[in-house]
Design a protein around this motif. Structure first.
Motif, short mmCIF file in Angstrom:
data_model
loop_
_atom_site.label_atom_id
_atom_site.label_comp_id
_atom_site.label_asym_id
_atom_site.label_seq_id
_atom_site.Cartn_x
_atom_site.Cartn_y
_atom_site.Cartn_z
N GLU A 106 -24.99 -15.19 2.83
CA GLU A 106 -25.87 -15.14 4.34
C GLU A 106 -25.00 -16.40 4.69
O GLU A 106 -26.25 -17.23 4.93
N TRP A 126 -22.51 -19.78 9.34
CA TRP A 126 -21.09 -20.06 10.28
C TRP A 126 -21.66 -20.77 11.86
O TRP A 126 -21.38 -19.99 12.75
N THR A 130 -20.98 -22.66 14.84
CA THR A 130 -19.58 -23.58 14.89
C THR A 130 -19.80 -25.45 15.09
O THR A 130 -18.39 -25.56 14.44
N TYR A 164 -13.57 -15.19 4.52
CA TYR A 164 -14.19 -14.24 3.79
C TYR A 164 -15.12 -12.74 3.77
O TYR A 164 -15.23 -12.54 2.55
N SER A 165 -14.45 -12.12 4.58
CA SER A 165 -14.52 -10.84 4.79
C SER A 165 -13.79 -10.15 3.80
O SER A 165 -14.43 -8.89 2.51
N THR A 194 -13.82 -22.45 5.10
CA THR A 194 -14.26 -21.44 4.39
C THR A 194 -15.51 -21.94 3.17
O THR A 194 -16.59 -21.90 3.62
N LYS A 246 -28.08 -17.87 7.01
CA LYS A 246 -28.56 -17.24 8.12
C LYS A 246 -29.75 -17.58 8.76
O LYS A 246 -30.08 -17.70 9.32
N LEU A 290 -11.82 -17.87 9.32
CA LEU A 290 -12.78 -18.10 7.90
C LEU A 290 -13.14 -16.35 7.74
O LEU A 290 -13.71 -16.66 6.81
N LYS A 291 -14.09 -16.12 8.81
CA LYS A 291 -14.50 -15.05 8.57
C LYS A 291 -14.16 -13.85 8.19
O LYS A 291 -14.47 -13.56 7.36
N SER A 292 -12.97 -13.94 8.60
CA SER A 292 -11.07 -12.83 7.29
C SER A 292 -11.40 -13.03 6.49
O SER A 292 -11.87 -12.46 5.60
N LEU A 348 -13.14 -20.00 13.82
CA LEU A 348 -13.89 -19.51 12.99
C LEU A 348 -13.81 -17.88 12.88
O LEU A 348 -13.77 -17.51 11.79
N ASP A 349 -13.14 -17.08 13.73
CA ASP A 349 -12.98 -15.97 12.71
C ASP A 349 -11.59 -16.25 12.05
O ASP A 349 -12.29 -15.05 10.45
#
Length: 944
Positions: free
Chosen positions: A620, A623, A625, A688-689, A560, A569, A684-686, A681-682
């Motif tokens: 931002e 992410w 890929t 992070y959030s 992450t 972004k 990492l997003k999890s 990748l999900d």
């Protein structure tokens, strides 16, 4: 930098402090307003002395630079300059046994240190300014009252130390022989750079006492040396002391400067080596170029950085992004006094064929030939060099070393104020010209280092490079007794040198003013204003790190953090890199066991713009890929290589033994190959959030900026970054084992055994933590003052270095003793360590207590010198909720320490009979011997 650890290869490069706004095709002449003040004078015996005053801290850096490195040696007698780097710390006629190492601890110095390169040897340290006369007295002893103390036993012992250094840094390290193969093929046999700085162990072993003394008498003379004093001192007093202690040292024979002579590669040479410790193939290219201060060297510096650094670098575009053959490329210009070389190193992935990488390199060069370098990229690189320049001036030791280097190589310390213009005035045409002159269609040397049995991965038509590897046989070393008192006739002097000079006026501890603030979203901010250089260093520390990971997905925090560096972004990776570098800034996001940290360094004038980029990266992430897959591939490659590196194997195995395999604190922060390959990748997003929140974030700011200006750019971050609750799991550290056990991890044919002995102990917040650290100073925390170092290195020559420490954080961490010892004394080293720690409570003396107190109190004068040191102070305060003047409380603990308290702490927290004893080395020759240690049969951890 610990003593004699680095073989420095080049002087510091000073770059313009004036940012160039544009570069056109027309040659421009730019001049800098830089002025580093100094005074230079020369004694009748030829010693050149440079004084630079800096009143910001009550300290002085003292540097003695002698114009002799491995390039002044002769074939068949190599390694002498590096040997003297060691010897000159051990003893002198007036300092006595222990020499400058012993005095350094007493006066609160940074530690007597030194380094050797091809062209010079330097001796340096920073001390409280009340010890300046002592240091000048001690440095004079090096040149005038030293060589008689070198006897056959002293020489024999130090040969063993140097051998251990070579094993540690070359023989027992992946790709350790690479530079040796390159240099002996890039330079003719009679060229001074044909051999390595550390020299040949065979040459050293064969060297007689007379050989060594003759080398010293030729080179270590006042007319071949520069003394630099840099810091807070009275210049008239300093001059008086320099004349008093150095003036009567006789001048040596006249020394003729060596002629500049470039390397020669009449025909391209391709060589390969099957490396027992390498798990991944690596290719390195080398081209002969130009020496220091040649006008082309400045363009070569920029050329090599442009070709290999950053997302849009020509080499990375092809090899990383298009072909996906490596995770990064590294190219650099190495200019020494007599000659120079460019090198390009690329490590491939598992089973990667280096011929594919070679094709990619050729294509990258062709693309560069078509496109060249743009104005924007040239300015971007210069902006980064501007910040590097200011960083090099951020402490008195850096300024002192630079002045000494310019005087030694250029004959003029004032070149510090001139050389930067040569970089400032490099043009695009210069970049292309040096590429065509030194790289395009030119002969080169290329080495292919491949895993054992995989020569098919090497560049085609490569010939095997032959390395004569050392054989370690039990009982084969020369016998010596380092405790025998040295007998010699003392060198006469006109003054009393036997009496150590008195201290000057004691400096007072100036704790910097620390400001605090809490933002509305929960971020706690801590700062120190410091205007010595126009820079700001900062970081945001987000609690959690690996502690928040799932045991089935180890490595998520690291991935992450890495991916958050790769674009935003609204900015691609390349666009983000450009935006950061155009500010002359650096921003790096990385993960550790307990945190994710965003670290930054920027020019003060660009602080607000840099924070804006931090905000974008933090809030931002892109992410991407493609970047995610590249990072995963790189991490897996690193994990694969770690499996063959004895030091990283030791760290990973030791953590599992300390914490237990079910405790996440035992795990590698990179994860494992299996776990990383499962992460998507999900995941990492999890992470992070759920866990990246201002509620667990602290910010630290140090530099040329006040509180108001530091906080103002954070308003957007406060408004946009909403807080959420994050609960950091608590992982209990196990108790120390009930009885000691021995563990062994086999690395066949290892030249050294890497050892980690210890047990779970204390948290940083424990009331005993700092007192125990004080107690440990004489055991293994005090460098060359410590009993472990004195016995195993100075007394026996078993190791290059051995250390002990307590490493707790908010949770209890282990007490650890760490070293790398010669393979055939693995048992003997462990037995000696066992005896030292067993006897420590009863052998700790009044003298040891005085040394401990002297160092820990007097060294506080240096505590806040650098920006990094100030940042560390803020991190301690914020992490452990300490008072802003906690250093003064620690002084009280030191002052109140007694022998009885030391004995009590040692018995309570260091028990050799309740420890883990881990060895990583050659099981075939060393495993069974460890039965004699007395802790039962060793457990072999990686049975074949």
């Amino acid at each position: 930098m610990f003593k004699k650890l680095l073989l420095v290869t080049a002087v510091t490069l000073f770059i313009s402090c004036n940012k160039e706004k544009s570069t056109t095709n027309k040659k421009q002449t730019k001049a800098t307003s830089l002025n580093v003040p100094f005074e230079k004078f020369k004694l009748d015996n030829g010693l050149e002395v440079i004084l630079h005053t800096d009143k910001s801290d009550p300290i002085v850096a003292v540097e003695l630079m002698v114009h002799v490195g491995s390039g002044r040696e002769i074939e068949g007698r190599t390694g002498f300059a590096h040997l003297f780097e060691h010897l000159l710390f051990l003893e002198s006629e007036n300092l006595g046994k222990g020499g400058l190492d012993k005095m350094s601890a007493k006066i609160g110095g940074s530690g007597a240190n030194g380094s050797t390169n091809r062209d010079r040897t330097n001796y340096l340290q920073t001390v409280p300014n009340d010890a300046l006369e002592k240091m000048i007295w001690a440095e004079a002893d090096k040149l005038g009252w030293f060589i008689n103390t070198v006897t056959d036993p002293v020489l024999a012992k130090e040969k063993e130390v140097v051998k251990n250094e070579k094993r540690q840094n070359y023989d027992n390290r992946p790709y350790g022989f690479n530079q040796q193969i390159i240099d002996r093929n890039l330079y003719p046999k009679n060229h001074p750079y044909n051999w390595q700085v550390i020299g040949s162990l065979e040459h050293l072993q064969n060297a007689t006492l007379n050989d060594v003394k003759n080398f010293f008498k030729k080179w270590y003379v006042p007319n071949n040396a520069t003394l630099v004093l840099s810091g807070d001192f009275d210049t008239e007093k300093a001059k008086e002391w320099v004349y008093k202690y150095f003036d009567e040292i006789p001048r040596g024979e006249e020394i003729t400067p060596l002629a500049k002579q470039s390397g020669k590669v009449a025909k391209t040479k391709l060589l390969y080596f099957e490396d027992n410790l390498a798990k991944l193939p690596m290719v390195t290219y080398a081209w002969p170029t130009v020496p220091l201060y040649h006008k082309d060297s400045y363009a070569l510096d920029i050329l090599t950085e442009y070709l290999s650094q950053g997302k849009k670098a020509p080499l990375n575009t092809i090899l990383v992004d298009d072909l996906k053959l490596t995770s990064n490329t590294d190219m650099w210009n190495w200019s020494s006094e007599l000659a120079g070389q460019i090198q390009l190193g690329i490590r491939g992935f598992n089973n990667g064929n280096l011929n594919d990488i070679n094709n990619g390199v050729n294509n990258a060069f062709k693309n560069f030939e078509k496109e060249g370098i743009s104005d924007k990229n040239l300015n971007r690189i210069k902006a980064g060099l501007e910040t590097q320049f200011y960083n090099s001036l951020s402490n008195v030791l850096g300024k002192g070393t630079s002045l000494a280097s310019y005087n030694t190589y250029a004959g003029d310390p004032g070149f510090i104020n001139k050389e930067i213009d040569l970089t400032l005035n490099v043009t695009k045409e210069d970049i292309m010209r040096v590429y065509n002159t030194y790289i395009k269609n030119k002969n080169f040397v290329a080495t292919s280092f491949v895993p054992k049995g995989m020569a098919n991965l090497a560049l085609k038509n490569s010939k095997e490079a032959i390395i004569k590897e050392e054989k370690i046989v039990n009982g084969s070393e020369e016998k010596f007794d380092a405790k025998i008192a040295t007998e010699y006739t003392k060198t006469p002097s006109k003054i009393d040198r036997a009496t150590e000079p008195d201290y000057g006026k004691s400096p007072t501890l100036n704790v910097p003013t620390i400001w605090k603030n809490e933002l509305t979203n929960g971020i706690k901010v801590f700062g120190i204003e410091n205007s010595e250089v126009p820079l700001v260093r900062f970081n945001l520390v987000i609690d959690g790190g690996q502690l928040l990971e799932n045991m089935n997905k180890l490595g998520v925090a690291n991935l992450t953090a890495n991916l958050m560096n790769k674009g935003t972004k609204n900015k691609t990776v390349a666009e983000l890199e450009d935006a950061i570098q155009e500010l002359g800034a650096s921003i790096d996001i990385y993960a550790s066991k307990e945190n994710i940290t965003i670290s930054g360094n920027t020019l003060a004038k660009n602080y607000a713009k840099t924070i804006a980029l931090v905000e974008e990266m933090l809030l931002e992430p892109r992410w991407d890929t493609t970047e995610f897959e590249l990072i995963k591939k790189s991490v897996v490659a690193n994990l694969r290589q770690q499996k063959a590196n004895p030091t990283t194997v030791t760290r990973n195995v030791y953590n599992e033994l300390i914490y237990g395999k079910e405790n996440i604190k035992s795990k590698n922060t990179l994860g494992s190959i299996a776990s990383v390959e499962k992460i998507n990748l999900d995941d990492l997003k999890s992470y992070y959030s759920n866990y990246i929140s201002p509620s667990v974030t602290k910010m630290h700011v140090v530099g040329d900026i006040n509180k108001e200006k530091a906080l103002k750019p954070l308003s957007n971050l406060t408004a946009k970054w909403a807080s959420k609750e994050v609960i950091i799991p608590v992982f209990k550290t196990p108790e120390a084992p009930k009885k000691s056990a021995v563990y062994f991890y086999d690395i066949p044919k290892a030249k050294q055994s890497v050892i980690s002995f210890g047990a779970p102990a204390l948290a940083f917040t424990d009331k005993d933590f700092y007192p125990a650290t004080v107690m440990n100073y004489i055991l293994g925390g005090g460098g060359f003052t410590s009993k472990l170092m004195q016995e195993l290195r100075e007394g026996k020559g078993y190791t290059y270095g051995i250390y002990s420490n307590f490493s707790g954080t908010k949770a209890a961490g282990p007490f650890t003793i760490f070293s790398r010892v010669r393979s055939n004394v693995t048992l003997e080293s462990a037995e000696l360590v066992k005896k030292i720690i067993t006897d420590y409570p009863t052998t700790f003396s009044d003298k040891d207590l005085a040394t401990t107190k002297g160092f820990l109190i007097k060294s506080n004068a240096r505590r806040f010198e650098t920006m990094r040191a100030k940042l560390n102070t803020l991190e301690n305060i914020s992490t452990y909720n300490l008072n802003t003047d906690y250093v003064k409380n620690r002084e009280k603990i030191v002052n109140e320490m007694t022998i009885e308290k030391v004995q009590e702490l040692a018995k309570k927290h260091i028990n050799p009979n309740k420890m883990i004893w881990l060895f990583v080395g050659d099981a075939e020759t060393q495993l069974d011997r460890l039965n004699k240690l007395g802790f039962g049969k060793p457990v072999l951890l990686n049975k074949k």
